[in-house]
Design a protein around this motif. Structure first.
Motif, PDB file in Angstrom:
ATOM      1  N   GLY A 149       0.802  -1.255  -0.174  1.00 54.25           N
ATOM      2  CA  GLY A 149       0.029   0.013   0.018  1.00 54.25           C
ATOM      3  C   GLY A 149       1.137   1.102   0.009  1.00 54.25           C
ATOM      4  N   ALA A 150       0.381   2.431   0.580  1.00 48.85           N
ATOM      5  CA  ALA A 150       0.999   3.577   0.703  1.00 48.85           C
ATOM      6  C   ALA A 150       1.943   3.718   1.725  1.00 48.85           C
ATOM      7  CB  ALA A 150      -0.022   4.778   0.669  1.00 48.85           C
ATOM      8  N   VAL A 151       2.035   2.822   2.692  1.00 49.74           N
ATOM      9  CA  VAL A 151       3.083   3.105   3.762  1.00 49.74           C
ATOM     10  C   VAL A 151       4.737   2.605   3.288  1.00 49.74           C
ATOM     11  CG1 VAL A 151       1.538   2.677   5.450  1.00 49.74           C
ATOM     12  CG2 VAL A 151       2.726   0.668   4.549  1.00 49.74           C
ATOM     13  N   GLU A 152       5.551   3.250   3.777  1.00 49.74           N
ATOM     14  CA  GLU A 152       6.765   2.984   3.670  1.00 49.74           C
ATOM     15  C   GLU A 152       6.880   1.597   3.692  1.00 49.74           C
ATOM     16  OE1 GLU A 152      11.262   4.067   4.920  1.00 49.74           O
ATOM     17  OE2 GLU A 152       9.653   5.169   5.944  1.00 49.74           O
ATOM     18  N   THR A 153       7.981   0.783   2.928  1.00 52.35           N
ATOM     19  CA  THR A 153       8.379  -0.745   3.060  1.00 52.35           C
ATOM     20  C   THR A 153       9.771  -0.845   3.230  1.00 52.35           C
ATOM     21  OG1 THR A 153       6.050  -1.244   2.378  1.00 52.35           O
ATOM     22  CG2 THR A 153       7.989  -2.823   2.398  1.00 52.35           C
ATOM     23  N   ARG A 154      10.546  -1.349   4.125  1.00 51.87           N
ATOM     24  CA  ARG A 154      11.841  -1.811   3.810  1.00 51.87           C
ATOM     25  C   ARG A 154      11.875  -3.261   4.084  1.00 51.87           C
ATOM     26  NH1 ARG A 154      14.024   2.353   9.065  1.00 51.87           N
ATOM     27  NH2 ARG A 154      12.804   4.303   8.136  1.00 51.87           N
ATOM     28  N   VAL A 155      13.129  -3.602   3.041  1.00 49.99           N
ATOM     29  CA  VAL A 155      13.356  -4.888   2.857  1.00 49.99           C
ATOM     30  C   VAL A 155      14.584  -5.380   3.970  1.00 49.99           C
ATOM     31  CG1 VAL A 155      14.278  -6.710   1.171  1.00 49.99           C
ATOM     32  CG2 VAL A 155      12.542  -4.676   0.653  1.00 49.99           C
ATOM     33  N   VAL A 156      14.489  -6.380   4.610  1.00 49.01           N
ATOM     34  CA  VAL A 156      15.422  -7.006   5.627  1.00 49.01           C
ATOM     35  C   VAL A 156      16.061  -8.307   4.732  1.00 49.01           C
ATOM     36  CG1 VAL A 156      15.928  -7.800   7.851  1.00 49.01           C
ATOM     37  CG2 VAL A 156      14.810  -5.584   7.396  1.00 49.01           C
ATOM     38  N   ARG A 157      16.894  -8.359   4.469  1.00 47.77           N
ATOM     39  CA  ARG A 157      17.492  -9.926   3.695  1.00 47.77           C
ATOM     40  C   ARG A 157      18.107 -10.553   4.980  1.00 47.77           C
ATOM     41  NH1 ARG A 157      17.791  -5.908  -0.084  1.00 47.77           N
ATOM     42  NH2 ARG A 157      16.546  -6.459  -2.115  1.00 47.77           N
ATOM     43  N   ILE A 158      17.797 -11.827   5.143  1.00 47.08           N
ATOM     44  CA  ILE A 158      18.341 -12.748   6.282  1.00 47.08           C
ATOM     45  C   ILE A 158      18.747 -13.863   5.504  1.00 47.08           C
ATOM     46  CG2 ILE A 158      17.730 -13.993   8.053  1.00 47.08           C
ATOM     47  CD1 ILE A 158      15.270 -11.925   8.631  1.00 47.08           C
ATOM     48  N   ALA A 159      20.232 -14.148   6.084  1.00 48.51           N
ATOM     49  CA  ALA A 159      20.661 -15.257   5.389  1.00 48.51           C
ATOM     50  C   ALA A 159      21.197 -16.158   6.613  1.00 48.51           C
ATOM     51  CB  ALA A 159      22.186 -14.795   4.675  1.00 48.51           C
ATOM     52  N   ARG A 160      20.834 -17.693   6.299  1.00 47.78           N
ATOM     53  CA  ARG A 160      21.275 -18.507   7.423  1.00 47.78           C
ATOM     54  C   ARG A 160      22.845 -18.798   7.129  1.00 47.78           C
ATOM     55  NH1 ARG A 160      19.471 -22.885  10.431  1.00 47.78           N
ATOM     56  NH2 ARG A 160      20.771 -23.291  11.954  1.00 47.78           N
ATOM     57  N   ALA A 161      23.552 -17.815   7.862  1.00 49.83           N
ATOM     58  CA  ALA A 161      24.967 -17.886   7.725  1.00 49.83           C
ATOM     59  C   ALA A 161      25.657 -17.444   8.919  1.00 49.83           C
ATOM     60  CB  ALA A 161      25.517 -17.057   6.500  1.00 49.83           C
ATOM     61  N   GLU A 162      26.939 -17.419   8.997  1.00 47.28           N
ATOM     62  CA  GLU A 162      27.633 -16.918  10.198  1.00 47.28           C
ATOM     63  C   GLU A 162      27.762 -15.364  10.162  1.00 47.28           C
ATOM     64  OE1 GLU A 162      28.517 -18.489  13.165  1.00 47.28           O
ATOM     65  OE2 GLU A 162      27.549 -20.289  12.140  1.00 47.28           O
ATOM     66  N   SER A 163      27.908 -14.991   8.861  1.00 50.66           N
ATOM     67  CA  SER A 163      28.536 -13.605   8.629  1.00 50.66           C
ATOM     68  C   SER A 163      27.864 -13.021   7.196  1.00 50.66           C
ATOM     69  CB  SER A 163      29.798 -13.211   8.943  1.00 50.66           C
ATOM     70  OG  SER A 163      30.616 -13.829   7.836  1.00 50.66           O
ATOM     71  N   VAL A 164      27.482 -11.666   7.065  1.00 49.14           N
ATOM     72  CA  VAL A 164      27.087 -11.174   5.778  1.00 49.14           C
ATOM     73  C   VAL A 164      27.956 -10.037   5.621  1.00 49.14           C
ATOM     74  CG1 VAL A 164      24.804 -11.961   5.831  1.00 49.14           C
ATOM     75  CG2 VAL A 164      25.305  -9.862   7.060  1.00 49.14           C
TER      76      VAL A 164
END
Length: 484
Positions: free
Chosen positions: A431-446
Motif C-alpha cells: 500500500g502507501a506506507v513505506e516498506t523496508r526490505v530486510v534480507r536474512i541469510a542462514r550464515a555466520e556472517s554477511v
C-alpha cells in the motif's frame, strides 16, 4: 500543517494514536474536554503486548524506568498472614518474546510519558477543549470545538473518538453500546498512602468468614502510594474514613494509618461493546468502543492496541485514497472488534469467578495479549500465518553486531523479511506506507548493507521460513503476507 485527523480524547488510546500519526507526518490535533490532566493510577497494569507497542513508539525506556514489576500479594485473614500469591508466574525473556511480564505504572504517569513523546513531534494536547458537534460527508468531517467559551469549526479528513465510555462521538453517531450494567455490585477504587506497610508487596486483608470480601492494597511506582480496591455497600460514603475503617477492621491492626487520598472512583460492572467501530470517516477506539471490568487489566491495553492498528491504516488512506484503502480502513473494525469481544469475555469471566469466590479468580495467565491474532479463524495451521503477531529474534549485521528484529521493525514503516537466496524482487506491495526490505541469510556472517545473518537459525525457526520465503510485517507488528 493542515489538520488531517482530529482525535477526541487524550487518554492512553488517543495519545498513542496521535503519536503514531504525528511520526508519520500526518497533521493531527488531539483535544480533551478536561481542563486538567488525570492524576490517578486507574489502568496501572501494562501487558507485555502493550510494552511491545511502546517500544515501537519510542517510550518503553521511560515506562520501564518509572514503573516496576507486579508485586506478590500477601493474603491476611483475621489479621494473620496466610499465604503469598502471584497473579502470574515470572517468565524469563526469550528471543521471540523480549518483554514477557506485565509492568506496573500509574496511568497518569503513562499518559505523561506519552504526552512528552507527542510533544517531540510538535503536537500538544489541547486541554479544556470540548468537541461540541460534527458532521461528516464523503470528503471529510467538520468538527466544532469549544475552548474557554470560544467556538471553532475545523475541517479534517477523519475524526477518531477516543473519548471514553460516555463518548460524545459514539452517542452523536447513534451507535449502540451493547452490554450490561450491574447495579448490585459496587467497587471502590483509588490511590492512598500507607507509610507503615512494606511497599515491595501487595496486601489482601479480609475475615476468614468472608475471605473474598476484603480490601486489596497494591503498591504503585514511586513514593508510598497503594492502589486500593474493595467492595462498597450501597449506603456507604466513599471517603478516607470509610477506607480507614475497612483496613483497621479487616487487618486487625491499628497502626496502618491511611492518608493522602488523591483519586477514587466507584466502579460498577459496566461491560459494553460498540455495535460498530467505524461510520464513514469517523472511528471509535478505546473505551469509546469497549468498556471492560478491571479484572485482568485489559481495558487500557486493548485501547492502546486499537490505536496502533488504526494509525498506519489512516496514513495509507490519506496517502493513497481509493478502494484498497477503504478496505484497509474497514479491516480496523473487523480486526479490533473481534479482539475486543474476546477480551471482554475473558475479563468478564474473571469478574464472575471473583464474585463467586472461585479459587482461580486470581489467575491472570491468559491476559498478556501476546496471543492476539487477526488470522482467519478457519486457519488452524501451527506455523506462523497472516494475522499473527510477528515475533522478535536476534540477527547479526555486517559488523557482527547483534540487531533485534524489533529494532528493524521500529518506526512507521512496514518490513519485508526476505530469507535467502535473495533477488531484486524481494519487495512486497504494502500500500502507501513505506516498506523496508530486510534480507536474512542462514550464515555466520554477511557483508552487504541491509543483509543480516541468522547464525543460530532463531529467526528462521520463529518465522517457519524456508529458503526463498518472504514475509511482510505490518507497521503494527502483525504478519500481513506470507510466501513460503
Amino acid at each position: 500543517m493542515n489538520t488531517q485527523v482530529i482525535v477526541a480524547g487524550a487518554g492512553p488510546t488517543g495519545l498513542t494514536l496521535a503519536i503514531d500519526l504525528a511520526r508519520r507526518g500526518i497533521g493531527v490535533r488531539i483535544v480533551d474536554q478536561a481542563e486538567e490532566f488525570f492524576t490517578g493510577s486507574r489502568g496501572d497494569g501494562l501487558q507485555p503486548r502493550t510494552l511491545e507497542v511502546f517500544e515501537d513508539l519510542g517510550v518503553l525506556d521511560a515506562v520501564l524506568a518509572q514503573g516496576m514489576p507486579q508485586k506478590p500479594l500477601r493474603v491476611h485473614l483475621d489479621g494473620k498472614f496466610v499465604t503469598e500469591r502471584r497473579m502470574r508466574d515470572w517468565r524469563e525473556p526469550t528471543s521471540e518474546v523480549p518483554h514477557p511480564n506485565p509492568w506496573v505504572l500509574a496511568q497518569a504517569d503513562t499518559e505523561a510519558i506519552l504526552r512528552d513523546r507527542l510533544a517531540e513531534f510538535g503536537v500538544r494536547v489541547e486541554s479544556g477543549t470540548a468537541l461540541v458537534e460534527f458532521s461528516a460527508d464523503d470528503t471529510g468531517v467538520s468538527v466544532t470545538l469549544e475552548h474557554a467559551g470560544v467556538t471553532e469549526t475545523v475541517r479534517a479528513d477523519y475524526l477518531v473518538g477516543a473519548d471514553g465510555g460516555r463518548s460524545t462521538v459514539r452517542k452523536a453517531l447513534g451507535i449502540a453500546f451493547e452490554g450490561t450494567t450491574d447495579e448490585s455490585i459496587r467497587m471502590l477504587l483509588g490511590d492512598v498512602r500507607a507509610d507503615v506497610l512494606d511497599h515491595s508487596v501487595g496486601y489482601w486483608f479480609a475475615d476468614s468468614a468472608a475471605p473474598l470480601d476484603g480490601i486489596a492494597l497494591m503498591p504503585l511506582n514511586g513514593g508510598r502510594k497503594f492502589q486500593f480496591a474493595t467492595g462498597l455497600h450501597a449506603d456507604a460514603e466513599p471517603n478516607l474514613e470509610l477506607l480507614q475503617d475497612y483496613v483497621t477492621r479487616r487487618s486487625g491492626r491499628d497502626d496502618i494509618v491511611l492518608s493522602d487520598l488523591t483519586w477514587s472512583t466507584v466502579w460498577r460492572p459496566n461491560i459494553r461493546l460498540a455495535q460498530r467501530f467505524r461510520a464513514g470517516r469517523v472511528f471509535l477506539a478505546g473505551d469509546a468502543a469497549h468498556v471492560h471490568p478491571p479484572t485482568g487489566g485489559q481495558g487500557l491495553n486493548t485501547g492502546v492496541q486499537d490505536a496502533h492498528n488504526l494509525g498506519w491504516k489512516l496514513e495509507a488512506a490519506l496517502r493513497n485514497p481509493g478502494p484498497a484503502s477503504e478496505a484497509l480502513l474497514d479491516s480496523y473494525e473487523t480486526e479490533r472488534r473481534g479482539v475486543a469481544a474476546r477480551i471482554l469475555g475473558l475479563s468478564s469471566d474473571l469478574l464472575d469467578k471473583t464474585v463467586k469466590g472461585d479459587p482461580d479468580a486470581m489467575d491472570r495467565e491468559g491476559t498478556h495479549q501476546l496471543d492476539i491474532s487477526y488470522r482467519d479463524t478457519a486457519n488452524t495451521a501451527a506455523e506462523l500465518q497472516v494475522g499473527d503477531r510477528a515475533p522478535d529474534s536476534p540477527l547479526h549485521d555486517a559488523h557482527g553486531k547483534t540487531v533485534r528484529l524489533f529494532d528493524l521493525f521500529r518506526g512507521p514503516h512496514a518490513t519485508v523479511l526476505s530469507f535467502g537466496p535473495h533477488t531484486s524482487t524481494d519487495a512486497v506491495e504494502s500500500g502507501a506506507v513505506e516498506t523496508r526490505v530486510v534480507r536474512i541469510a542462514r550464515a555466520e556472517s554477511v557483508s552487504g548493507h541491509g543483509e543480516f545473518a541468522d547464525p543460530t537459525g532463531d529467526a528462521t525457526r520463529a518465522y517457519d521460513a524456508a529458503a526463498g520465503a518472504r514475509i511482510l510485517v505490518r507497521p503494527d507488528g502483525y504478519v500481513g503476507f506470507v510466501e513460503r
